[in-house]
Scaffold this motif. Structure first.
Motif, PDB file in Angstrom:
ATOM      1  N   UNK B  95      36.319  87.198  57.863  1.00 47.87           N
ATOM      2  CA  UNK B  95      34.996  87.761  57.674  1.00 47.87           C
ATOM      3  C   UNK B  95      33.875  86.843  58.147  1.00 47.87           C
ATOM      4  N   UNK B  96      34.212  85.613  58.429  1.00 50.13           N
ATOM      5  CA  UNK B  96      33.190  84.645  58.775  1.00 50.13           C
ATOM      6  C   UNK B  96      33.863  83.546  59.607  1.00 50.13           C
ATOM      7  N   UNK B  97      33.334  83.316  60.790  1.00 49.53           N
ATOM      8  CA  UNK B  97      34.002  82.389  61.722  1.00 49.53           C
ATOM      9  C   UNK B  97      34.160  81.016  61.105  1.00 49.53           C
ATOM     10  N   UNK B  98      33.160  80.583  60.340  1.00 47.42           N
ATOM     11  CA  UNK B  98      33.225  79.246  59.769  1.00 47.42           C
ATOM     12  C   UNK B  98      34.424  79.115  58.837  1.00 47.42           C
ATOM     13  N   UNK B  99      34.621  80.124  57.994  1.00 47.52           N
ATOM     14  CA  UNK B  99      35.773  80.100  57.093  1.00 47.52           C
ATOM     15  C   UNK B  99      37.080  80.220  57.857  1.00 47.52           C
ATOM     16  N   UNK B 100      37.059  80.998  58.925  1.00 45.22           N
ATOM     17  CA  UNK B 100      38.274  81.123  59.739  1.00 45.22           C
ATOM     18  C   UNK B 100      38.682  79.763  60.297  1.00 45.22           C
ATOM     19  N   UNK B 101      37.704  79.058  60.819  1.00 46.96           N
ATOM     20  CA  UNK B 101      38.011  77.733  61.387  1.00 46.96           C
ATOM     21  C   UNK B 101      38.520  76.784  60.301  1.00 46.96           C
ATOM     22  N   UNK B 102      37.880  76.821  59.141  1.00 50.81           N
ATOM     23  CA  UNK B 102      38.317  75.939  58.046  1.00 50.81           C
ATOM     24  C   UNK B 102      39.772  76.246  57.676  1.00 50.81           C
ATOM     25  N   UNK B 103      40.076  77.521  57.548  1.00 51.74           N
ATOM     26  CA  UNK B 103      41.433  77.905  57.142  1.00 51.74           C
ATOM     27  C   UNK B 103      42.463  77.509  58.193  1.00 51.74           C
ATOM     28  N   UNK B 104      42.111  77.722  59.450  1.00 49.70           N
ATOM     29  CA  UNK B 104      43.049  77.348  60.512  1.00 49.70           C
ATOM     30  C   UNK B 104      43.321  75.851  60.483  1.00 49.70           C
ATOM     31  N   UNK B 105      42.305  75.090  60.162  1.00 46.44           N
ATOM     32  CA  UNK B 105      42.458  73.638  60.129  1.00 46.44           C
ATOM     33  C   UNK B 105      43.238  73.200  58.887  1.00 46.44           C
ATOM     34  N   UNK B 106      42.851  73.742  57.735  1.00 53.29           N
ATOM     35  CA  UNK B 106      43.466  73.308  56.482  1.00 53.29           C
ATOM     36  C   UNK B 106      44.937  73.730  56.378  1.00 53.29           C
ATOM     37  N   UNK B 107      45.295  74.774  57.076  1.00 62.09           N
ATOM     38  CA  UNK B 107      46.673  75.277  56.968  1.00 62.09           C
ATOM     39  C   UNK B 107      47.627  74.569  57.922  1.00 62.09           C
ATOM     40  N   UNK B 108      47.112  73.760  58.819  1.00 64.40           N
ATOM     41  CA  UNK B 108      47.974  73.077  59.789  1.00 64.40           C
ATOM     42  C   UNK B 108      48.928  72.127  59.080  1.00 64.40           C
ATOM     43  N   UNK B 109      50.129  71.997  59.578  1.00 66.69           N
ATOM     44  CA  UNK B 109      50.745  72.760  60.684  1.00 66.69           C
ATOM     45  C   UNK B 109      51.591  73.913  60.168  1.00 66.69           C
ATOM     46  N   UNK B 110      51.302  74.368  58.971  1.00 67.48           N
ATOM     47  CA  UNK B 110      52.153  75.380  58.340  1.00 67.48           C
ATOM     48  C   UNK B 110      51.991  76.764  58.938  1.00 67.48           C
ATOM     49  N   UNK B 111      52.836  77.680  58.491  1.00 73.22           N
ATOM     50  CA  UNK B 111      52.754  79.066  58.959  1.00 73.22           C
ATOM     51  C   UNK B 111      51.508  79.756  58.421  1.00 73.22           C
ATOM     52  N   UNK B 112      51.024  80.756  59.128  1.00 70.79           N
ATOM     53  CA  UNK B 112      49.829  81.474  58.695  1.00 70.79           C
ATOM     54  C   UNK B 112      50.077  82.985  58.740  1.00 70.79           C
TER      55      UNK B 112
END
Lengths: 173, 584
Positions: B95-112
């Motif tokens: 819903x918000x690019x900023x949160x998307x980027x945070x989640x992509x970063x924080x979830x590394x390197x795990x599955x999403x």
């Protein structure tokens, strides 16, 4: 150094097929339980392994009340002999599977009791019970607003107004 | 016992790896400082749970804040733990690019997991496209949206244009793309090449609905696929018979196959053999289309325990079409499937056009039985289960003339070995030919009647008919040559009985009185089970007394599984006496 204590005769159970363990709660209640029942606890299992090298009998002092300990024993007794996926160290991470029906009823307790059980399960390293408690707590706060979560679990807001609203500040925690 | 109470006891416990936790255990209030591991475990479960209404929690506030991340706002401790909890960030906010980027970063390197929610509102398409850059970590992609293509077809097209383009989803396990509003919006053309060349060795489940090319599963090259669910796919756009055959033949490990309203436009139909050696569930549901296009296949499931659902809502079709469908479905398929004793078949035939009633009956009657060597039908057989709600959903009404199909269809099948018969949600009429039914299923030991339209009056008629026409006692003259020697149980679930919860209604009283008056005629060990029955517990014994069921071992056993208080609706009552079939 270990402390030698006496055992209250009233804790002696009836005849059983499994070796017996003596668990001592924080309120100094002595509870004798079959080793098989508590084998789901990795902590207890490791303690028992340590016992094997000595000829003395042992008790295990636990830092939670007999009320909580009895709940944990009830859980372990119910699943005695059962394979639970969550207790398998090689098991996959949690999915969308629901909490087992018996667990739901077992964990139908007030908030503080639920939190005490999960802490005890965590201490005793019973992953399945930790997982069920965690799901139950997650269920309590699921779909709730931040304020509602604070109210439900009695958590105090210690943020400054600036910390509370910016994703970037949240990112740095 | 191993515990010798006369020996000294050594107190252990100081060797816990987290020794600090013991001192904290009692002193601190439970919630104030939950150990990080516990809090993290709790957080890890939050995204994997569903709301009470069954919807996912992947919703957003008006400013694009992902609601399942509200735990990051509770307090500093929770925020610190949340940011270290990788599973919490595995569900990428869109819903918000900023949160998307945070989640992509924080979830590394795990599955999403990428989950585009139902209403599409609150979703930033740019955020979706950014998430595609991490496609190589996606294990679960869900896009289940109700989209008004007329309003914003470009939004859908932008997603399709970038889907799977940035990186190959090599770890993808589940792929769901369901775009509803197909009949209302403008079709979005999906190129054949959308999935071309993608090798997805871990993909096991695919669900497509809407304007998706039916060839997609093949083009995905997913040799491990076990579950394929296609709904309204490729309607009149891309699908050819060759596409379908190619798709299914490329999936040798398929265990579950659902083809729902996705084959109506096929024009090159020829009976085609498709071997699916691992198939355990086959669901073919079609409607509002020429019926002969529905079953051009001769599926060859090797599994001995296949669940088969065929829902053929035949409408606007020819007599030849109906004939072809029924024959291929009920004869050829069963014959070739080689069912065993344990097999289970589920056939749902629901012609809904009133004009079809006579035609269907004549067609079935004209349908030649399959040559000898069919292999027999399974011993458990369920026929029916037409849900009125579903029928209404398709706008076809709910007046299916099933009474003809039911009995006459069975007559053309080698059903004499059937032992257990479930009759579900049929639109029975009072003159339903129970005698014919019983005479066909001669080995019946159990009948279950399920559904809202099986009223107490019909049930009584059924019992009456059965009792008077199929005596098991050799000394009792029978008007029918085939006795039912084995029938021992009739179970009635969720019928109109349930409208009289909480009291012994006059109707119930009258029904049971009729049965009780003739209880000597019932064959031992006949057992009647009324499940979900309206009789209050305190009324049960009274009823048993009325019926002379005062002790164990009674031939007629009345069982009430459930009772819930409910007020009596007088309008539900009717005159039971007029619905009793005359004794032959």
């Amino acid at each position: 150094m270990p402390t030698i204590v006496s055992v209250d005769d009233s804790t002696v159970p009836g005849e059983g097929s499994s070796r017996l363990l003596l668990l001592v709660s924080s309120d100094n209640k002595h509870i004798v339980v079959e080793e098989d029942i508590m084998s789901r606890s990795r902590f207890i299992s490791k303690q028992v392994e340590g016992f094997e090298a000595t000829s003395q009998r042992h008790a295990i002092l636990l830092p939670f009340s007999s009320f909580v300990l009895n709940k944990v024993i009830e859980y372990c007794s119910h699943y005695r002999g059962y394979y639970l996926l969550e207790d398998d160290p090689d098991a996959a991470p949690p999915g969308r599977s629901p909490v087992r029906e018996w667990d739901q009823e077992f964990l139908d307790v007030d908030r503080n009791m639920l939190l005490r059980i999960i802490k005890a399960a965590h201490y005793l390293e019973i992953k399945s019970l930790v997982g069920s408690c965690a799901r139950a707590i997650a269920d309590m706060i699921r779909g709730k607003t931040t304020e509602e979560m604070r109210e439900i679990l009695g958590v105090e807001n210690d943020f400054t107004p600036e910390e509370e609203h910016s994703p970037s500040s949240k990112c740095t925690g | 016992m191993d515990l010798d109470l006369n020996r000294p006891v050594v107190v252990m416990g100081a060797s816990h790896p987290d020794s600090s936790s013991r001192s904290n255990f009692i002193a601190q209030p439970p919630i104030a400082q939950l150990p990080v591991e516990i809090l993290s475990t709790i957080f890890s479960y939050i995204p994997s749970m569903l709301n009470e209404d069954g919807s996912t929690i992947f919703t957003y506030t008006t400013d694009g804040f992902p609601t399942w991340l509200a735990v990051t706002d509770v307090c500093r401790h929770w925020r610190r733990v949340a940011y270290e909890c990788r599973p919490l960030w595995a569900y990428i906010p869109l819903g918000n690019i900023e949160w998307t980027r945070i989640a992509l970063e924080q979830s590394k390197p795990g599955p999403i997991v990428i989950d585009i929610p139902d209403n599409f509102s609150g979703i930033d398409v740019d955020a979706v496209i950014i998430s595609f850059e991490s496609m190589d970590r996606v294990v679960d992609f869900n896009w289940w949206s109700y989209i008004d293509f007329k309003d914003d077809p470009s939004k859908v097209r932008r997603i399709f244009d970038r889907l799977f383009c940035a990186s190959t989803p090599t770890h993808l396990q589940s792929l769901t793309i369901c775009l509803r509003t197909f009949y209302q919006g403008t079709l979005v053309e999906i190129p054949d090449t959308l999935f071309m060349g993608q090798s997805l060795p871990e993909l096991s489940e695919v669900t497509f609905s809407g304007p998706i090319n039916i060839k997609a599963p093949t083009l995905l090259h997913a040799p491990s696929l076990t579950c394929l669910d296609l709904t309204e796919v490729g309607v009149g756009i891309w699908a050819t018979m060759a596409d379908v055959v190619e798709t299914l033949r490329a999936l040798p490990l398929l265990q579950t196959l659902s083809l729902i309203q996705c084959l109506p436009a096929l024009t090159d139909v020829q009976p085609t053999r498709i071997d699916l050696p691992h198939l355990t569930l086959l669901c073919l549901v079609d409607g509002i289309m020429p019926a002969a296009k529905i079953l051009p296949f001769l599926f060859i499931p090797a599994c001995e325990d296949l669940d088969l659902e065929l829902d053929l809502r035949v409408r606007g079709t020819s007599e030849q079409d109906v004939h072809a469908v029924l024959k291929s479905t009920l004869v050829d398929m069963f014959a070739l499937a080689a069912p065993t004793e344990s097999s289970y078949r589920f056939v749902n035939i629901c012609p809904t056009d009133g004009d079809l009633q006579d035609m269907t009956r004549r067609t079935i009657q004209a349908c030649d039985p399959h040559p000898a060597g069919l292999g027999g039908l399974p011993t458990r057989f369920q026929l029916g289960l037409v849900y009125p709600d579903d029928v209404e959903e398709y706008g076809l009404g709910s007046d299916a003339p099933l009474k003809y199909l039911f009995v006459d269809t069975l007559r053309h099948l080698p059903i004499s070995r059937v032992q257990s018969l479930q009759v579900a949600n049929f639109i029975f009429e009072h003159d339903f030919n129970w005698v014919a039914l019983f005479s066909i299923c001669t080995e019946l030991s159990d009948i279950a009647v399920i559904g809202i339209d099986v009223t107490h009056a019909l049930f009584t008629a059924m019992v009456h008919s059965w009792r008077t026409n199929f005596p098991v006692d050799a000394n009792t003259p029978s008007p029918h040559p085939v006795p039912l020697r084995h029938l021992s149980t009739i179970t009635v679930y969720e019928t109109d009985f349930t409208k009289h919860r909480g009291t012994k209604t006059p109707i119930m009283d009258q029904t049971l009185s009729i049965i009780a008056a003739r209880r000597d005629d019932y064959y031992p060990p006949f057992r009647l089970i009324l499940s979900d029955c309206p009789i209050a517990p305190d009324k049960l014994q009274e009823l048993r007394d009325d019926m002379g069921l005062s002790g164990p071992g009674d031939d007629l056993l009345l069982v009430v599984d459930e009772w819930l208080p409910r007020s009596l609706d007088e309008s539900d009552e009717c005159d039971i006496g007029s619905s009793i079939m005359p004794v032959s």
